[in-house]
Design a protein around this motif. Structure first.
Motif, PDB file in Angstrom:
ATOM      1  N   ILE A   9       1.160   4.260  -2.954  1.00  0.00           N
ATOM      2  CA  ILE A   9       0.996   5.605  -2.831  1.00  0.00           C
ATOM      3  C   ILE A   9       2.033   6.598  -2.972  1.00  0.00           C
ATOM      4  O   ILE A   9       1.944   7.510  -3.466  1.00  0.00           O
ATOM      5  N   ALA A  10       3.392   5.897  -2.908  1.00  0.00           N
ATOM      6  CA  ALA A  10       4.219   6.393  -3.095  1.00  0.00           C
ATOM      7  C   ALA A  10       4.495   6.739  -4.709  1.00  0.00           C
ATOM      8  O   ALA A  10       4.882   7.636  -5.373  1.00  0.00           O
ATOM      9  N   ALA A  11       3.897   5.745  -5.512  1.00  0.00           N
ATOM     10  CA  ALA A  11       4.066   5.795  -6.903  1.00  0.00           C
ATOM     11  C   ALA A  11       3.034   6.803  -7.299  1.00  0.00           C
ATOM     12  O   ALA A  11       3.596   7.601  -8.200  1.00  0.00           O
ATOM     13  N   LEU A  12       1.912   6.863  -6.825  1.00  0.00           N
ATOM     14  CA  LEU A  12       0.981   8.092  -7.072  1.00  0.00           C
ATOM     15  C   LEU A  12       1.514   9.168  -6.885  1.00  0.00           C
ATOM     16  O   LEU A  12       1.392  10.138  -7.521  1.00  0.00           O
ATOM     17  N   ASP A  13       2.260   9.541  -5.726  1.00  0.00           N
ATOM     18  CA  ASP A  13       2.890  10.800  -5.348  1.00  0.00           C
ATOM     19  C   ASP A  13       4.056  10.940  -6.315  1.00  0.00           C
ATOM     20  O   ASP A  13       4.183  12.244  -6.986  1.00  0.00           O
ATOM     21  N   ARG A  14       4.708  10.093  -6.786  1.00  0.00           N
ATOM     22  CA  ARG A  14       5.866  10.472  -7.880  1.00  0.00           C
ATOM     23  C   ARG A  14       5.298  11.026  -9.084  1.00  0.00           C
ATOM     24  O   ARG A  14       5.529  11.787  -9.618  1.00  0.00           O
ATOM     25  N   ALA A  26       0.750  -1.147   0.110  1.00  0.00           N
ATOM     26  CA  ALA A  26      -0.028  -0.112   0.140  1.00  0.00           C
ATOM     27  C   ALA A  26       0.851   1.299  -0.015  1.00  0.00           C
ATOM     28  O   ALA A  26       0.571   2.238  -0.829  1.00  0.00           O
ATOM     29  N   LEU A  27       1.672   1.261   0.923  1.00  0.00           N
ATOM     30  CA  LEU A  27       2.906   2.512   0.779  1.00  0.00           C
ATOM     31  C   LEU A  27       3.418   2.664  -0.444  1.00  0.00           C
ATOM     32  O   LEU A  27       3.696   3.725  -1.013  1.00  0.00           O
ATOM     33  N   GLY A  28       3.634   1.471  -1.168  1.00  0.00           N
ATOM     34  CA  GLY A  28       4.465   1.565  -2.394  1.00  0.00           C
ATOM     35  C   GLY A  28       3.535   2.237  -3.494  1.00  0.00           C
ATOM     36  O   GLY A  28       3.764   3.039  -4.413  1.00  0.00           O
TER      37      GLY A  28
END
Length: 140
Positions: free
Chosen positions: A106-111, A102-104
């Motif tokens: 969200i991190a991809a979405l943020d990038r 899940a964190l990954g």
């Protein structure tokens, strides 16, 4: 005449809707909703915190957080345990197993969402938005 589409309220609400939809889509394969993810991620940072502490940290209304926690507990993402006379919130093994994915996501979405910004522009934007949140929290 004021162009409402050129106001902070409109632009920020529009961006929030777009990102919320993308966040929902990114988390759907994992089986959690954005509000659930936010609670799980916050609990993961400090397992054993109380519901009241979670409400304060998320800066959300207590009834909404209570509903989210009840659903998370019912679905097997969290558990409540008594520790030192208070009921703390803890992640289940299921949540611990899924959290990195899940964190990954969200991190991809943020990038993706900030791909057109330099690192400095991104940091400045986040600082400015956090300041706007703080200022409006005091006024609201």
């Amino acid at each position: 005449m004021l162009d409402h589409k050129q106001t902070l309220a409109y632009v920020s609400a529009h961006l929030a809707r777009l990102l919320a939809n993308r966040m929902r889509d990114a988390l759907a394969p994992i089986g959690v909703l954005p509000a659930q993810f936010t609670a799980i991620a916050e609990i993961a940072q400090d397992e054993g915190l109380t519901q009241k502490q979670l409400v304060e940290r998320l800066d959300l209304e207590q009834p909404g957080v209570a509903r989210t926690l009840a659903t998370l507990e019912k679905e097997g993402w969290i558990e409540r345990r008594n520790a030192g006379g208070v009921q703390g919130l803890y992640l289940t093994q299921r949540a611990h197993d899924v959290l990195p994915r899940a964190l990954g996501a969200i991190a991809a979405l943020d990038r993706e969402a900030s791909a057109d910004f330099t690192r400095t522009e991104r940091e400045h934007l986040l600082d400015t938005l956090e300041e706007a949140v703080s200022n409006n929290r005091r006024r609201g």
